[in-house]
Scaffold this motif. Sequence first.
Motif, PDB file in Angstrom:
ATOM      1  N   SER A 221     -46.555   8.075 -17.413  1.00 32.41           N
ATOM      2  CA  SER A 221     -47.897   7.675 -18.543  1.00 32.41           C
ATOM      3  C   SER A 221     -49.196   8.331 -17.829  1.00 32.41           C
ATOM      4  O   SER A 221     -50.448   8.819 -18.322  1.00 32.41           O
ATOM      5  CB  SER A 221     -48.084   5.570 -17.518  1.00 32.41           C
ATOM      6  OG  SER A 221     -48.335   6.431 -15.778  1.00 32.41           O
ATOM      7  N   ARG A 222     -49.126   9.229 -16.996  1.00 30.99           N
ATOM      8  CA  ARG A 222     -50.134  10.324 -16.139  1.00 30.99           C
ATOM      9  C   ARG A 222     -51.690   9.225 -15.891  1.00 30.99           C
ATOM     10  O   ARG A 222     -52.436   9.829 -16.134  1.00 30.99           O
ATOM     11  CB  ARG A 222     -50.679  11.094 -17.492  1.00 30.99           C
ATOM     12  CG  ARG A 222     -49.110  12.108 -17.502  1.00 30.99           C
ATOM     13  CD  ARG A 222     -49.428  13.086 -18.998  1.00 30.99           C
ATOM     14  NE  ARG A 222     -47.769  14.108 -19.015  1.00 30.99           N
ATOM     15  CZ  ARG A 222     -47.623  13.287 -20.096  1.00 30.99           C
ATOM     16  NH1 ARG A 222     -47.092  12.222 -20.086  1.00 30.99           N
ATOM     17  NH2 ARG A 222     -46.567  14.676 -20.670  1.00 30.99           N
ATOM     18  N   ASP A 223     -50.574   8.352 -15.366  1.00 31.72           N
ATOM     19  CA  ASP A 223     -52.763   7.011 -15.150  1.00 31.72           C
ATOM     20  C   ASP A 223     -52.250   7.477 -13.221  1.00 31.72           C
ATOM     21  O   ASP A 223     -51.833   7.194 -12.614  1.00 31.72           O
ATOM     22  CB  ASP A 223     -52.047   5.987 -15.277  1.00 31.72           C
ATOM     23  CG  ASP A 223     -53.515   4.672 -14.948  1.00 31.72           C
ATOM     24  OD1 ASP A 223     -53.933   5.403 -13.440  1.00 31.72           O
ATOM     25  OD2 ASP A 223     -53.342   4.136 -15.803  1.00 31.72           O
ATOM     26  N   PRO A 224     -53.798   8.662 -12.975  1.00 30.27           N
ATOM     27  CA  PRO A 224     -53.851   8.805 -11.864  1.00 30.27           C
ATOM     28  C   PRO A 224     -53.125   7.519 -11.079  1.00 30.27           C
ATOM     29  O   PRO A 224     -53.160   7.344  -9.627  1.00 30.27           O
ATOM     30  CB  PRO A 224     -54.686   9.287 -10.824  1.00 30.27           C
ATOM     31  CG  PRO A 224     -55.641   9.421 -12.792  1.00 30.27           C
ATOM     32  CD  PRO A 224     -54.564   9.351 -13.696  1.00 30.27           C
ATOM     33  N   HIS A 225     -54.120   6.091 -10.866  1.00 33.87           N
ATOM     34  CA  HIS A 225     -54.130   4.814 -10.220  1.00 33.87           C
ATOM     35  C   HIS A 225     -52.495   4.341  -9.973  1.00 33.87           C
ATOM     36  O   HIS A 225     -52.094   4.250  -8.964  1.00 33.87           O
ATOM     37  CB  HIS A 225     -55.189   4.007 -11.219  1.00 33.87           C
ATOM     38  CG  HIS A 225     -56.230   4.736 -11.911  1.00 33.87           C
ATOM     39  ND1 HIS A 225     -56.991   4.893 -10.748  1.00 33.87           N
ATOM     40  CD2 HIS A 225     -56.579   4.428 -12.600  1.00 33.87           C
ATOM     41  CE1 HIS A 225     -58.364   5.621 -11.665  1.00 33.87           C
ATOM     42  NE2 HIS A 225     -58.339   5.052 -12.521  1.00 33.87           N
ATOM     43  N   LEU A 226     -51.665   4.952 -11.075  1.00 33.09           N
ATOM     44  CA  LEU A 226     -50.110   3.958 -10.622  1.00 33.09           C
ATOM     45  C   LEU A 226     -50.123   5.155 -10.305  1.00 33.09           C
ATOM     46  O   LEU A 226     -48.437   4.478  -9.369  1.00 33.09           O
ATOM     47  CB  LEU A 226     -49.692   3.828 -12.402  1.00 33.09           C
ATOM     48  CG  LEU A 226     -48.770   2.978 -12.543  1.00 33.09           C
ATOM     49  CD1 LEU A 226     -49.087   1.685 -12.072  1.00 33.09           C
ATOM     50  CD2 LEU A 226     -48.406   3.098 -14.221  1.00 33.09           C
ATOM     51  N   ILE A 227     -49.673   6.423 -10.254  1.00 30.74           N
ATOM     52  CA  ILE A 227     -49.186   6.834  -9.626  1.00 30.74           C
ATOM     53  C   ILE A 227     -49.474   7.012  -8.080  1.00 30.74           C
ATOM     54  O   ILE A 227     -48.676   7.046  -6.931  1.00 30.74           O
ATOM     55  CB  ILE A 227     -49.781   8.648  -9.476  1.00 30.74           C
ATOM     56  CG1 ILE A 227     -48.613   8.605 -11.204  1.00 30.74           C
ATOM     57  CG2 ILE A 227     -48.695  10.096  -8.778  1.00 30.74           C
ATOM     58  CD1 ILE A 227     -49.635   9.993 -12.354  1.00 30.74           C
ATOM     59  N   GLY A 228     -50.993   6.354  -7.886  1.00 28.50           N
ATOM     60  CA  GLY A 228     -51.311   6.281  -6.742  1.00 28.50           C
ATOM     61  C   GLY A 228     -50.002   5.275  -5.965  1.00 28.50           C
ATOM     62  O   GLY A 228     -49.833   5.281  -4.933  1.00 28.50           O
ATOM     63  N   TYR A 229     -50.479   4.026  -7.050  1.00 23.37           N
ATOM     64  CA  TYR A 229     -49.870   3.078  -6.847  1.00 23.37           C
ATOM     65  C   TYR A 229     -48.655   3.226  -6.167  1.00 23.37           C
ATOM     66  O   TYR A 229     -47.424   2.190  -5.122  1.00 23.37           O
ATOM     67  CB  TYR A 229     -49.753   1.775  -7.860  1.00 23.37           C
ATOM     68  CG  TYR A 229     -49.491  -0.058  -7.899  1.00 23.37           C
ATOM     69  CD1 TYR A 229     -49.942  -0.167  -6.547  1.00 23.37           C
ATOM     70  CD2 TYR A 229     -48.986   0.406  -8.801  1.00 23.37           C
ATOM     71  CE1 TYR A 229     -49.375  -2.036  -6.776  1.00 23.37           C
ATOM     72  CE2 TYR A 229     -48.172  -1.331  -8.394  1.00 23.37           C
ATOM     73  CZ  TYR A 229     -47.990  -2.011  -7.591  1.00 23.37           C
ATOM     74  OH  TYR A 229     -47.282  -3.284  -7.497  1.00 23.37           O
ATOM     75  N   SER A 230     -47.762   3.813  -7.041  1.00 27.89           N
ATOM     76  CA  SER A 230     -46.909   3.976  -6.551  1.00 27.89           C
ATOM     77  C   SER A 230     -46.209   4.783  -5.753  1.00 27.89           C
ATOM     78  O   SER A 230     -45.323   4.290  -5.149  1.00 27.89           O
ATOM     79  CB  SER A 230     -45.716   4.715  -8.194  1.00 27.89           C
ATOM     80  OG  SER A 230     -46.456   5.530  -7.723  1.00 27.89           O
ATOM     81  N   LEU A 231     -46.830   5.475  -4.682  1.00 35.93           N
ATOM     82  CA  LEU A 231     -46.519   6.447  -3.608  1.00 35.93           C
ATOM     83  C   LEU A 231     -46.691   5.250  -2.042  1.00 35.93           C
ATOM     84  O   LEU A 231     -46.328   5.413  -1.991  1.00 35.93           O
ATOM     85  CB  LEU A 231     -47.365   7.459  -3.712  1.00 35.93           C
ATOM     86  CG  LEU A 231     -47.233   7.912  -4.278  1.00 35.93           C
ATOM     87  CD1 LEU A 231     -48.071   9.490  -4.254  1.00 35.93           C
ATOM     88  CD2 LEU A 231     -45.913   9.190  -3.683  1.00 35.93           C
ATOM     89  N   VAL A 232     -47.570   3.976  -2.957  1.00 41.27           N
ATOM     90  CA  VAL A 232     -47.693   3.396  -1.856  1.00 41.27           C
ATOM     91  C   VAL A 232     -46.539   2.554  -1.460  1.00 41.27           C
ATOM     92  O   VAL A 232     -46.208   2.222  -0.482  1.00 41.27           O
ATOM     93  CB  VAL A 232     -49.414   2.371  -1.741  1.00 41.27           C
ATOM     94  CG1 VAL A 232     -49.195   1.130  -1.093  1.00 41.27           C
ATOM     95  CG2 VAL A 232     -50.610   3.627  -1.973  1.00 41.27           C
ATOM     96  N   ASN A 233     -46.127   2.179  -2.816  1.00 43.56           N
ATOM     97  CA  ASN A 233     -44.514   1.003  -3.245  1.00 43.56           C
ATOM     98  C   ASN A 233     -43.767   1.657  -2.203  1.00 43.56           C
ATOM     99  O   ASN A 233     -43.210   1.035  -1.548  1.00 43.56           O
ATOM    100  CB  ASN A 233     -44.584   0.981  -4.800  1.00 43.56           C
ATOM    101  CG  ASN A 233     -45.522  -0.346  -5.783  1.00 43.56           C
ATOM    102  OD1 ASN A 233     -44.461  -1.309  -5.629  1.00 43.56           O
ATOM    103  ND2 ASN A 233     -46.431  -0.373  -5.881  1.00 43.56           N
TER     104      ASN A 233
END
Length: 415
Positions: free
Chosen positions: A210-222
């Motif tokens: 998705s290239r969404d930086p917020h979602l990428i950060g969220y996935s790392l927290v997951n």
Amino acid sequence: MGRNDALRAARLRVGWRTMEKAAEKLTDHGRQLLDDRQFNVSARTWRRWEGALPGWPSEETALVIHDALGRWPEDLGFTTPPGWIRPEHHKEEEQVNRRTFVSVTAAALVAGPVASQYVDPALIDYFQQQLEGHYRADMLLGPHDLIGTVSAQYQLIDKLVRSAKGETRQGLLRVGAAYAALVGWLYQDAGDMHGAAFWRGVTQEIAVRSRDPHLIGYSLVNQAQVRTDLGDGAAVIDLCEAALEDSRRLVPKVRIMAMQQQAHGAGLTGDRRAVDRLLDEADGLLSRVDDDLPWGNACRRTPGYLEVQRATCYGRLGLGSQAASLWNQVLQIVPTSARRDRGVYLARHATAAAGAGNPDEALEIAQAAADIAIETRSARTTKELVTLQRMMRPWQDSLVGRDLDGVLAPVIERG
């Protein structure tokens, strides 16, 4: 007074002439079998076992008894609790669970292209609204009843992504990542760390697409959440630091999530100063959370969100009195409708009370937590209650210890 002749006969059969010698031998056997120097069976406990009311041993003690005497406790005169399943039968249940896992994960592994179709952009809002409903249902029901439903919706989203174009495709990728993250969380709450890790990986893949930086950060927290449950503090810190590497690009909500999860990593590594620093910094961002992203909103909807994290970290750090004080405050504002979360918090509160030297308080709190664990089938709550049982070992031969065994038996007899 009656006595448990079945256990007595088994003891004598292996040459343990006295109950004191039996307790000593079983303790030695258990420490070798479990590789746990804290395992202990006292002579007083063994005398109770050979009495008229032997009760029921913990799961790990049942395994040690079977390994040492060659028979399961229900064949040795113990009072079998409702729902007890011998560990030898667990493999059959595990096979069923794995078949369910294979069926559900097939939703993430559909091969090849699908027939092209028109994808209306309004579907993005539809799935986002459904997602909020799933979050609420998770709090009320627990994981087991939702895994199939949420993963099936993910499969539909994935099918639509393959036909969608432009902004519609990007929007579906973003909402698909949120659905994958929820499936991962449901598996984690159900105690299936293999399933959780798989779906966390799916989340990260879609977030990157998705290239969404917020979602990428969220996935790392997951990913870090899984590592927290595995007790790998260093990995938690690595993942959260990666998420925060360019924190200026992230909305406050994602930064808060990464900081609080990093605090858990600090707690696991024994760094109390870092725990407080990270949570204080996250607290300073709470008032700035104003995004309309449909995922990761626990900091908005969970009362006392950061104090929950602090109390949990303090418990892991062995700060029993401070953790118990925080749990007292938090549980006053957690709604009774949030059953699953309340069960986890109560179990952690009970462990903190035990760590502070208050076993009677721990027993009272544990009863409420055990009731919720049975209702929601939350493996996280059960895991916390197992931790409580270990913390209560100094009182295992007292009345409060025996009462605790009775409270926990219906919950943790299956490990």
